[in-house]
Design a protein around this motif. Structure first.
Motif, PDB file in Angstrom:
ATOM      1  N   VAL A  62       3.679  -6.312   6.160  1.00  0.00           N
ATOM      2  CA  VAL A  62       4.348  -5.621   4.836  1.00  0.00           C
ATOM      3  C   VAL A  62       3.545  -5.522   4.204  1.00  0.00           C
ATOM      4  O   VAL A  62       3.199  -5.127   3.848  1.00  0.00           O
ATOM      5  CB  VAL A  62       4.748  -7.765   4.518  1.00  0.00           C
ATOM      6  CG1 VAL A  62       4.508  -7.753   2.932  1.00  0.00           C
ATOM      7  CG2 VAL A  62       6.087  -8.124   5.390  1.00  0.00           C
ATOM      8  N   ARG A  63       1.933  -6.179   4.825  1.00  0.00           N
ATOM      9  CA  ARG A  63       0.648  -5.511   4.159  1.00  0.00           C
ATOM     10  C   ARG A  63       0.725  -3.846   4.722  1.00  0.00           C
ATOM     11  O   ARG A  63       0.112  -2.957   3.788  1.00  0.00           O
ATOM     12  CB  ARG A  63      -0.582  -6.489   4.539  1.00  0.00           C
ATOM     13  CG  ARG A  63      -2.060  -5.260   3.878  1.00  0.00           C
ATOM     14  CD  ARG A  63      -1.870  -5.360   2.321  1.00  0.00           C
ATOM     15  NE  ARG A  63      -2.369  -6.134   1.682  1.00  0.00           N
ATOM     16  CZ  ARG A  63      -3.162  -7.089   2.107  1.00  0.00           C
ATOM     17  NH1 ARG A  63      -4.512  -6.662   1.755  1.00  0.00           N
ATOM     18  NH2 ARG A  63      -3.568  -8.196   0.701  1.00  0.00           N
ATOM     19  N   ALA A  64       0.727  -3.520   5.661  1.00  0.00           N
ATOM     20  CA  ALA A  64       0.201  -2.013   5.900  1.00  0.00           C
ATOM     21  C   ALA A  64       1.511  -1.588   5.637  1.00  0.00           C
ATOM     22  O   ALA A  64       1.602  -0.472   4.852  1.00  0.00           O
ATOM     23  CB  ALA A  64       0.488  -2.379   7.014  1.00  0.00           C
ATOM     24  N   PHE A  65       2.923  -2.104   5.481  1.00  0.00           N
ATOM     25  CA  PHE A  65       3.499  -0.951   5.075  1.00  0.00           C
ATOM     26  C   PHE A  65       3.582  -0.598   3.701  1.00  0.00           C
ATOM     27  O   PHE A  65       3.495   0.560   2.654  1.00  0.00           O
ATOM     28  CB  PHE A  65       5.530  -1.191   5.275  1.00  0.00           C
ATOM     29  CG  PHE A  65       6.523  -0.733   4.058  1.00  0.00           C
ATOM     30  CD1 PHE A  65       6.587   0.944   4.943  1.00  0.00           C
ATOM     31  CD2 PHE A  65       7.503  -1.052   3.753  1.00  0.00           C
ATOM     32  CE1 PHE A  65       7.430   1.735   4.681  1.00  0.00           C
ATOM     33  CE2 PHE A  65       8.393  -0.160   3.218  1.00  0.00           C
ATOM     34  CZ  PHE A  65       7.959   1.067   3.654  1.00  0.00           C
ATOM     35  N   ALA A  66       3.709  -1.808   3.004  1.00  0.00           N
ATOM     36  CA  ALA A  66       3.004  -1.805   1.206  1.00  0.00           C
ATOM     37  C   ALA A  66       1.953  -0.931   0.547  1.00  0.00           C
ATOM     38  O   ALA A  66       2.226  -0.333  -0.363  1.00  0.00           O
ATOM     39  CB  ALA A  66       3.202  -3.448   0.715  1.00  0.00           C
ATOM     40  N   ASN A  67       0.946  -1.102   1.437  1.00  0.00           N
ATOM     41  CA  ASN A  67      -0.405  -0.111   1.135  1.00  0.00           C
ATOM     42  C   ASN A  67      -0.189   1.329   1.800  1.00  0.00           C
ATOM     43  O   ASN A  67       0.015   2.124   1.048  1.00  0.00           O
ATOM     44  CB  ASN A  67      -1.586  -0.483   1.886  1.00  0.00           C
ATOM     45  CG  ASN A  67      -1.936  -1.773   1.581  1.00  0.00           C
ATOM     46  OD1 ASN A  67      -1.846  -2.382   0.466  1.00  0.00           O
ATOM     47  ND2 ASN A  67      -2.897  -2.387   1.790  1.00  0.00           N
ATOM     48  N   SER A  68       1.214   1.851   2.692  1.00  0.00           N
ATOM     49  CA  SER A  68       1.491   3.013   2.558  1.00  0.00           C
ATOM     50  C   SER A  68       2.788   3.629   2.548  1.00  0.00           C
ATOM     51  O   SER A  68       3.227   4.743   2.322  1.00  0.00           O
ATOM     52  CB  SER A  68       1.990   2.919   3.864  1.00  0.00           C
ATOM     53  OG  SER A  68       2.522   2.318   4.260  1.00  0.00           O
ATOM     54  N   CYS A  69       3.430   2.688   0.798  1.00  0.00           N
ATOM     55  CA  CYS A  69       4.689   3.154   0.601  1.00  0.00           C
ATOM     56  C   CYS A  69       4.086   4.770  -0.763  1.00  0.00           C
ATOM     57  O   CYS A  69       5.426   5.125  -0.463  1.00  0.00           O
ATOM     58  CB  CYS A  69       5.267   1.962  -0.761  1.00  0.00           C
ATOM     59  SG  CYS A  69       6.395   0.671   0.028  1.00  0.00           S
ATOM     60  N   VAL A  70       3.680   4.350  -1.153  1.00  0.00           N
ATOM     61  CA  VAL A  70       3.166   5.524  -2.361  1.00  0.00           C
ATOM     62  C   VAL A  70       2.715   6.927  -1.534  1.00  0.00           C
ATOM     63  O   VAL A  70       3.480   8.125  -2.115  1.00  0.00           O
ATOM     64  CB  VAL A  70       1.999   4.930  -3.340  1.00  0.00           C
ATOM     65  CG1 VAL A  70       1.697   6.175  -4.092  1.00  0.00           C
ATOM     66  CG2 VAL A  70       3.250   3.601  -4.063  1.00  0.00           C
ATOM     67  N   PRO A  71       1.898   6.974  -0.230  1.00  0.00           N
ATOM     68  CA  PRO A  71       1.570   7.359  -0.011  1.00  0.00           C
ATOM     69  C   PRO A  71       2.975   8.802   0.186  1.00  0.00           C
ATOM     70  O   PRO A  71       3.071   9.346   1.075  1.00  0.00           O
ATOM     71  CB  PRO A  71       0.831   7.535   0.908  1.00  0.00           C
ATOM     72  CG  PRO A  71      -0.371   6.381   0.705  1.00  0.00           C
ATOM     73  CD  PRO A  71       1.064   5.754  -0.376  1.00  0.00           C
ATOM     74  N   LEU A  72       3.689   7.168   0.834  1.00  0.00           N
ATOM     75  CA  LEU A  72       4.891   8.130   2.303  1.00  0.00           C
ATOM     76  C   LEU A  72       6.323   8.781   0.797  1.00  0.00           C
ATOM     77  O   LEU A  72       6.940   9.681   1.200  1.00  0.00           O
ATOM     78  CB  LEU A  72       5.984   6.473   2.411  1.00  0.00           C
ATOM     79  CG  LEU A  72       7.157   6.928   2.725  1.00  0.00           C
ATOM     80  CD1 LEU A  72       7.337   8.581   4.179  1.00  0.00           C
ATOM     81  CD2 LEU A  72       7.892   6.006   3.481  1.00  0.00           C
TER      82      LEU A  72
END
Length: 308
Positions: A85-95
Motif C-alpha cells: 500500500v505504501r509503495a504504490f501510494a508513493n508511486s501513484c503520482v509518478p505513475l
C-alpha cells in the motif's frame, strides 16, 4: 436519605459525563477517517456515474497503460517484501505523470496535422488526475506505523527500473512502434549527467544512493519543463509551426520527463519508506507542476474569447 440521593445524582452525572467524553473522543479519533472515506467514495462515484468523466478515466487509452504499469508495480512491491500500500501510494503520482507523458509521446511521434495533436488533449491530464486520486485514497488504508526496513540495495532499484522500462517498451510495441523507440541515447546521457550532479551535491547531506536517484528523477522532470518551454518558443519564433517538424523535437523532450518519472516510480516501489509524507507530497507537487506547466504552454486550452 438526602445525602444518599445527592451522591446518586452526582454519580449519575459523572457517568453521563464520562459517556459524553468517550463519545466525543471516539468522534474526534474516527471522524477524519470517516470524512476521508466519504470524500473518496463520492469522487469515485462521480467518476463512475458521470458520462463525461467515465469516458475519459475508463477509456482504453488510459486503462491499458495505467493498469499494466500498476500491476507491475504491485507485483514488484510484493516480491520485494515491501508494504504494498505504501509503495504504490508513493508511486501513484509518478505513475500518472509517466502514463500522461507516454500518451503524449505517442501522439507527438505520429502527429502530422493539428487534428492529430488535438486528439491527445482528453488524455493530457486524466492519468495524472487518476494518480493523484489513488495517492490520497490509499492513505486511508495505509498502516500508520510501518516497520523500519533496511536501506534497499541499489541493484534492487535498478532491477525494478529496468522492469518498468520494459513495460513501457512493450506498450510502445503494442502501439506499432519499434522496441527501440524509448531508447534515446542523447536523453540517457542527460539523465546520467543530472544524476552525477545530484551525487556531487550530496557531499553535505550524505543521503542514501536511492534518495539521490529519486532526486535526479525529480530534477530531470523540472529540467524538461524548463528546456521544453525554451525549445518550443524557439521553434515558434522561427515559424516552424509544422507538427511533423515540431512533434519529434518535443517527443525527445518528453522522453526526458518519461525517464525521470519512471526513475522516481521505481525508487518509490523499491524503497517505500523513502522520505516523510511531507517530502513525498512536496515531490509529487513538483512533478505535477512541471508536467502541467509544460503542457499548458505547448497545448494551451481555448480561451473564453476564442470559444465565443
Amino acid at each position: 436519605m438526602g445525602t444518599d440521593f445527592g451522591m446518586f445524582v452526582a454519580l449519575k452525572e459523572s457517568g453521563e459525563r464520562q459517556v459524553v467524553d468517550a463519545g466525543f473522543a471516539f468522534i474526534k479519533k474516527h471522524a477524519p477517517l470517516g470524512l476521508k472515506i466519504f470524500v473518496m467514495a463520492s469522487m469515485a462515484a462521480l467518476i463512475l456515474f458521470s458520462p463525461a468523466l467515465s469516458a475519459v478515466f475508463l477509456s482504453y487509452d488510459l486503462t491499458i497503460p495505467f493498469g499494466s504499469v500498476m500491476t507491475y508495480l504491485l507485483v514488484a512491491a510484493a516480491v520485494g517484501r515491501r508494504n504494498v500500500v505504501r509503495a504504490f501510494a508513493n508511486s501513484c503520482v509518478p505513475l500518472g505523470v509517466a502514463v500522461s507523458v507516454y500518451r503524449l509521446f505517442v501522439t507527438l511521434l505520429g502527429a502530422e496535422t493539428a487534428v492529430d495533436l488535438s486528439a491527445s488533449l482528453p488524455l493530457l491530464y486524466s492519468p495524472l488526475a487518476l494518480g493523484l486520486f489513488l495517492s490520497y485514497a490509499l492513505r486511508i488504508v495505509e498502516p500508520v506505523n510501518l516497520e523500519q526496513l533496511p536501506i534497499t540495495p541499489v541493484w534492487h532499484t535498478t532491477l525494478i527500473l529496468t522492469g518498468a522500462t520494459g513495460v513501457f517498451t512493450a506498450l510502445f510495441v503494442m502501439d506499432g512502434y519499434p522496441f527501440t523507440t524509448l531508447i534515446r541515447l542523447d536523453q540517457v546521457v542527460v539523465v546520467a549527467l543530472i544524476f552525477l550532479a545530484c551525487l556531487a551535491y550530496n557531499d553535505k547531506e550524505k543521503l542514501p544512493l536511492n534518495n539521490v536517484i529519486a532526486r535526479a528523477g525529480t530534477m530531470t522532470c523540472i529540467l524538461t519543463a524548463t528546456f521544453g518551454v525554451a525549445i518550443y518558443a524557439y521553434y515558434v519564433d522561427i515559424g516552424a509551426d509544422d507538427p511533423s517538424l515540431v512533434g519529434p523535437v518535443l517527443a525527445d523532450l518528453f522522453a526526458l520527463m518519461l525517464y525521470g518519472s519512471i526513475t522516481i516510480m521505481a525508487v518509490s516501489v523499491s524503497d517505500c519508506c523513502l522520505g516523510t509524507d511531507k517530502e513525498v507530497r512536496t515531490r509529487d507537487w513538483h512533478l505535477s507542476e512541471a508536467y502541467v506547466f509544460l503542457t499548458l504552454i505547448i497545448f494551451p486550452p481555448a480561451g473564453v474569447l476564442t470559444l465565443f
